[in-house]
Motif scaffolding. Structure first.
Motif, mmCIF file in Angstrom:
data_model
loop_
_atom_site.group_PDB
_atom_site.id
_atom_site.type_symbol
_atom_site.label_atom_id
_atom_site.label_comp_id
_atom_site.label_asym_id
_atom_site.label_seq_id
_atom_site.Cartn_x
_atom_site.Cartn_y
_atom_site.Cartn_z
ATOM 1 N N CYS A 140 0.839 -1.201 0.000
ATOM 2 C CA CYS A 140 0.000 0.000 0.000
ATOM 3 C C CYS A 140 0.874 1.251 0.000
ATOM 4 O O CYS A 140 0.533 2.265 -0.613
ATOM 5 N N CYS A 143 1.865 3.490 -3.130
ATOM 6 C CA CYS A 143 1.002 4.557 -3.672
ATOM 7 C C CYS A 143 0.519 5.523 -2.587
ATOM 8 O O CYS A 143 0.423 6.716 -2.835
ATOM 9 N N HIS A 144 0.192 4.993 -1.409
ATOM 10 C CA HIS A 144 -0.399 5.850 -0.369
ATOM 11 C C HIS A 144 0.652 6.515 0.521
ATOM 12 O O HIS A 144 0.292 7.294 1.398
ATOM 13 N N TYR A 164 -14.724 2.241 7.817
ATOM 14 C CA TYR A 164 -14.877 2.851 6.489
ATOM 15 C C TYR A 164 -13.827 2.294 5.517
ATOM 16 O O TYR A 164 -14.144 1.921 4.390
ATOM 17 N N MET A 183 -7.400 0.005 -7.449
ATOM 18 C CA MET A 183 -7.624 -0.640 -6.164
ATOM 19 C C MET A 183 -8.295 -2.011 -6.313
ATOM 20 O O MET A 183 -8.074 -2.902 -5.502
HETATM 21 C C1 HEC Z 1 -0.922 1.152 -7.461
HETATM 22 C C2 HEC Z 1 -1.354 2.169 -6.523
HETATM 23 C C3 HEC Z 1 -2.108 1.734 -5.285
HETATM 24 C C4 HEC Z 1 -1.760 0.739 -4.381
HETATM 25 C C5 HEC Z 1 -0.574 -0.215 -4.426
HETATM 26 C C6 HEC Z 1 -2.771 0.778 -3.342
HETATM 27 N N1 HEC Z 1 -3.689 1.764 -3.599
HETATM 28 FE FE1 HEC Z 1 -5.321 2.228 -2.479
HETATM 29 N N2 HEC Z 1 -5.877 3.635 -3.832
HETATM 30 C C7 HEC Z 1 -5.212 3.937 -4.992
HETATM 31 C C8 HEC Z 1 -5.962 4.927 -5.743
HETATM 32 C C9 HEC Z 1 -5.603 5.537 -7.077
HETATM 33 C C10 HEC Z 1 -7.125 5.212 -4.970
HETATM 34 C C11 HEC Z 1 -8.270 6.166 -5.310
HETATM 35 C C12 HEC Z 1 -9.377 5.385 -5.983
HETATM 36 C C13 HEC Z 1 -10.550 6.242 -6.353
HETATM 37 O O1 HEC Z 1 -10.342 7.351 -6.848
HETATM 38 O O2 HEC Z 1 -11.672 5.791 -6.128
HETATM 39 C C14 HEC Z 1 -7.032 4.381 -3.778
HETATM 40 C C15 HEC Z 1 -7.999 4.365 -2.778
HETATM 41 C C16 HEC Z 1 -7.929 3.589 -1.642
HETATM 42 C C17 HEC Z 1 -8.925 3.595 -0.588
HETATM 43 C C18 HEC Z 1 -10.157 4.467 -0.497
HETATM 44 C C19 HEC Z 1 -9.939 5.568 0.518
HETATM 45 C C20 HEC Z 1 -11.139 6.394 0.791
HETATM 46 O O3 HEC Z 1 -10.973 7.401 1.490
HETATM 47 O O4 HEC Z 1 -12.241 6.057 0.338
HETATM 48 C C21 HEC Z 1 -8.541 2.670 0.333
HETATM 49 C C22 HEC Z 1 -9.246 2.293 1.620
HETATM 50 C C23 HEC Z 1 -7.292 2.096 -0.137
HETATM 51 N N3 HEC Z 1 -6.942 2.674 -1.346
HETATM 52 C C24 HEC Z 1 -6.585 1.125 0.552
HETATM 53 C C25 HEC Z 1 -5.413 0.524 0.067
HETATM 54 C C26 HEC Z 1 -4.738 -0.558 0.747
HETATM 55 C C27 HEC Z 1 -5.169 -1.143 2.074
HETATM 56 C C28 HEC Z 1 -3.676 -0.915 -0.051
HETATM 57 C C29 HEC Z 1 -2.675 -2.039 0.170
HETATM 58 C C30 HEC Z 1 -3.203 -3.357 0.432
HETATM 59 C C31 HEC Z 1 -3.693 -0.036 -1.215
HETATM 60 N N4 HEC Z 1 -4.759 0.825 -1.096
HETATM 61 C C32 HEC Z 1 -2.788 -0.081 -2.256
HETATM 62 C C33 HEC Z 1 -4.016 3.394 -5.391
HETATM 63 C C34 HEC Z 1 -3.335 2.364 -4.775
#
Ligand code: HEC
Ligand code: HEC
Length: 205
Positions: A140, A143-144, A164, A183
């Motif tokens: 995670c 990206c985050h 949430y 995601m």
């Molecule tokens: C390759 C990039 C990438 C990776 C790796 C990634 N994310 Fe994301 N994540 C994103 C993007 C882009 C969004 C925004 C999606 C949207 O616009 O709806 C997002 C959105 C989210 C959200 C929504 C947040 C909200 O406020 O609604 C959550 C929860 C989340 N990610 C959890 C995770 C978790 C847990 C992991 C690891 C297991 C992870 N992400 C790995 C790119 C990534």
């Protein structure tokens, strides 16, 4: 009418009347502040919600908030709570209002998250930082961000309510959040236990 439905309509009317009084652009700071006050009914003062079903908006990346408000307004982000709570209100926001609100919430200091089950947090931290390579789940943090602070369209997750965060991870695999295509790839091989652990970890940040 259920209490929250009534609240939603009251809120929608209040936003409409704040914005209707704007002479021209609703990017005006006072207008934005007044509109944000309406959002506070659910999202908390300054976007620091204390109720798990209402995501925290304080300190959120502006580009991400703009994308979500646009997705609610175009009815693309369509999970049940999104429809019930955010479709009506976002329909009242023009692009300038969306931009102004996104910048306002990005500038608010987020309150620290809550700590929970230490064992679950440890498991979640490991997934957050390392991913689950054997199942093709990316870290995670890639990206985050290392501190879950987010960047641009990658949302801040630090301090967000675990319930949430857990719910959104489950929704990405469905067609109710099409902007979350990246995601959907991340979560498709995760178990609910793994989603819960990582949600508990980011909440504790
Ligand atoms: C390759 C990039 C990438 C990776 C790796 C990634 N994310 Fe994301 N994540 C994103 C993007 C882009 C969004 C925004 C999606 C949207 O616009 O709806 C997002 C959105 C989210 C959200 C929504 C947040 C909200 O406020 O609604 C959550 C929860 C989340 N990610 C959890 C995770 C978790 C847990 C992991 C690891 C297991 C992870 N992400 C790995 C790119 C990534
Ligand atoms: C009546 C309650 C209510 C009001 C008022 C409200 N919201 Fe929401 N909002 C919600 C709920 C519930 C969700 C979560 C929807 C979901 O689970 O998909 C949400 C989600 C959001 C999200 C997505 C956050 C994320 O992390 O992805 C943004 C952005 C948002 N709201 C902004 C606003 C703004 C700006 C206002 C004021 C103009 C506002 N909301 C007013 C209930 C409300």
């Amino acid at each position: 009418m259920k209490p929250f439905c009534a609240l939603m309509w009251t809120a929608a009317l209040a936003v409409a009347s704040c914005l209707a009084t704007a002479e021209e652009s609703t990017g005006d700071t006072d207008q934005v502040r007044r509109a944000a006050h309406v959002c506070a009914a659910c999202h908390g003062e300054g976007g620091n919600s204390t109720v798990a079903m209402f995501p925290k908006l304080a300190g959120q990346q502006a580009a991400y908030t703009i994308a979500q408000l646009s997705a609610f307004r175009s009815e693309k982000r369509a999970e049940q709570d999104a429809q019930a709570y955010m479709w009506g209100i976002s329909a009242l926001l023009d692009d300038a209002a969306i931009q102004g609100l996104a910048e306002y919430f990005a500038s608010q200091a987020p309150t620290p998250g809550k700590t929970g089950d230490a064992k679950l947090i440890r498991k979640g931290k490991h997934i957050y930082q390392e991913g689950i390579p054997s199942k093709g789940v990316q870290a995670c943090s890639s990206c985050h961000g290392d501190d879950a602070e987010g960047a641009s369209v990658f949302p801040r997750l630090a301090g967000q309510h675990a319930a949430y965060v857990f719910k959104q991870q489950k929704i990405f695999g469905t067609r109710l959040r099409p902007h979350g295509i990246v995601m959907a790839g991340v979560t498709k091989n995760m178990t609910q236990g793994e989603m819960r652990a990582v949600a508990e970890y980011v909440q504790s940040k």
